[in-house]
Scaffold this active site. Structure first.
Site, mmCIF file in Angstrom:
data_model
loop_
_atom_site.group_PDB
_atom_site.id
_atom_site.type_symbol
_atom_site.label_atom_id
_atom_site.label_comp_id
_atom_site.label_asym_id
_atom_site.label_seq_id
_atom_site.Cartn_x
_atom_site.Cartn_y
_atom_site.Cartn_z
ATOM 1 N N GLY A 13 9.673 13.727 62.452
ATOM 2 C CA GLY A 13 9.861 14.263 61.387
ATOM 3 C C GLY A 13 9.212 15.730 60.599
ATOM 4 C CG ASN A 15 12.107 20.961 62.385
ATOM 5 O OD1 ASN A 15 11.790 22.125 61.941
ATOM 6 N ND2 ASN A 15 12.586 20.730 63.807
ATOM 7 C CG MET A 91 15.712 12.921 69.474
ATOM 8 S SD MET A 91 16.504 14.696 69.506
ATOM 9 C CE MET A 91 15.758 14.927 70.813
ATOM 10 C CG HIS A 110 18.241 23.029 71.175
ATOM 11 N ND1 HIS A 110 18.167 21.030 71.553
ATOM 12 C CD2 HIS A 110 18.059 23.389 72.580
ATOM 13 C CE1 HIS A 110 17.786 20.929 72.872
ATOM 14 N NE2 HIS A 110 17.777 22.306 73.140
ATOM 15 C CG ASP A 142 30.665 21.753 68.003
ATOM 16 O OD1 ASP A 142 29.829 20.875 69.029
ATOM 17 O OD2 ASP A 142 31.010 23.041 69.122
ATOM 18 C CD GLU A 143 34.393 17.581 67.286
ATOM 19 O OE1 GLU A 143 34.191 18.812 68.171
ATOM 20 O OE2 GLU A 143 34.538 17.731 66.192
ATOM 21 C CG ASP A 146 21.074 20.195 71.591
ATOM 22 O OD1 ASP A 146 20.571 19.704 70.322
ATOM 23 O OD2 ASP A 146 20.944 19.754 72.401
HETATM 24 C C1 GAR Z 1 12.064 19.421 67.241
HETATM 25 O O1 GAR Z 1 11.157 20.066 68.032
HETATM 26 C C2 GAR Z 1 13.830 19.614 67.553
HETATM 27 O O2 GAR Z 1 14.257 20.675 67.287
HETATM 28 C C3 GAR Z 1 14.319 18.965 68.713
HETATM 29 O O3 GAR Z 1 12.937 17.526 67.937
HETATM 30 C C4 GAR Z 1 12.502 17.985 68.039
HETATM 31 C C5 GAR Z 1 11.975 16.879 66.085
HETATM 32 O O4 GAR Z 1 10.247 16.894 66.158
HETATM 33 N N1 GAR Z 1 15.236 18.740 68.315
HETATM 34 C C6 GAR Z 1 15.838 18.818 69.496
HETATM 35 O O5 GAR Z 1 15.953 18.997 70.619
HETATM 36 C C7 GAR Z 1 17.945 17.987 69.365
HETATM 37 N N2 GAR Z 1 18.709 18.788 70.492
HETATM 38 P P1 GAR Z 1 10.289 16.460 64.412
HETATM 39 O O6 GAR Z 1 10.071 15.186 63.773
HETATM 40 O O7 GAR Z 1 9.534 16.629 64.349
HETATM 41 O O8 GAR Z 1 11.007 17.310 63.658
#
Ligand code: GAR
Length: 202
Positions: A13, A15, A91, A110, A142-143, A146
């Site tokens: 969490g 982000n 995810m 991403h 989208d569907e 990434d």
């Molecule tokens: C982040 O690096 C985000 O970009 C990635 O998961 C991590 C989550 O970190 N997302 C993906 O890979 C989506 N395909 P966080 O929970 O600390 O934000």
């Protein structure tokens, strides 16, 4: 009226926290985070949201078909009148039903320069491929995994001594910066989508 953001996450969490801090500091003006949803019971992001006084719900996805699950999440987002959905380390792939419910109103971050290295462990993928630069991407969802039109990217050089962990750490700092910037641009209506291109009025 304030724009209402819904955040979906599955883990740490950070982000989400960066977005929450940007909202609190006025870097994302006229907005509030109305709801945080996790598909995983023990996601630390849930406690982080509650500690900030933001409503956070766990909606476990285990054993449910994609669309059945997405209907539960969409119902929660609608209940809170969410205008924009931000995936923040969420995810899961979204069903066409989910995507159609919020047309051009779902964003994802991403940790690679898409379309390079989608999917899992993109920092490791970039290192193993021998890329000299990586970074992060904020895009409309989208569907597909990434995929979707790109709003903002930031470049992070790869150093010889990097491990997936050190690279991930430097990319994460850029993620926190550009995700807030992209959310602001979208909420202010400054992004126009033409085919795959997002044109930003600055
Ligand atoms: C982040 O690096 C985000 O970009 C990635 O998961 C991590 C989550 O970190 N997302 C993906 O890979 C989506 N395909 P966080 O929970 O600390 O934000």
């Amino acid at each position: 009226m304030k724009k209402r953001i819904g955040v979906l996450l599955s883990g740490r969490g950070s982000n989400f926290e960066a977005l929450a801090e940007s909202v609190a500091a006025g870097r994302i003006p006229n907005a509030e985070i109305a709801l945080v949803v996790s598909n995983r019971e023990n996601a630390p992001g849930i406690e982080k949201a509650r500690a900030r006084g933001i409503e956070a719900r766990v909606i476990p996805s285990k054993g449910l078909e994609r669309e059945v699950y997405d209907k539960l999440v969409v119902a929660a987002l609608r209940e809170k009148s969410v205008d924009l959905v931000c995936l923040a380390g969420y995810m899961r792939l979204l069903s066409p039903y989910f995507v159609k419910t919020f047309p051009n109103r779902i964003l994802n971050i991403h940790p690679s320069l898409l379309p390079a290295f989608p999917g899992l462990e993109p920092q490791r993928q970039a290192l193993e491929h021998g890329a000299k630069f990586s970074g992060c991407t904020v895009h409309f969802v989208d569907e597909n995994l990434d995929a979707g039109p790109i709003i903002l990217q930031a470049v992070v050089p790869i150093e010889d001594r990097d491990t997936p962990e050190t690279l991930a750490e430097r990319i994460l700092r850029e993620e926190h910066r550009i995700y807030s910037e992209a959310v602001k641009l979208v909420l202010e209506g400054r992004c126009r989508i033409e085919g795959r291109r997002v044109l930003v009025a600055r």
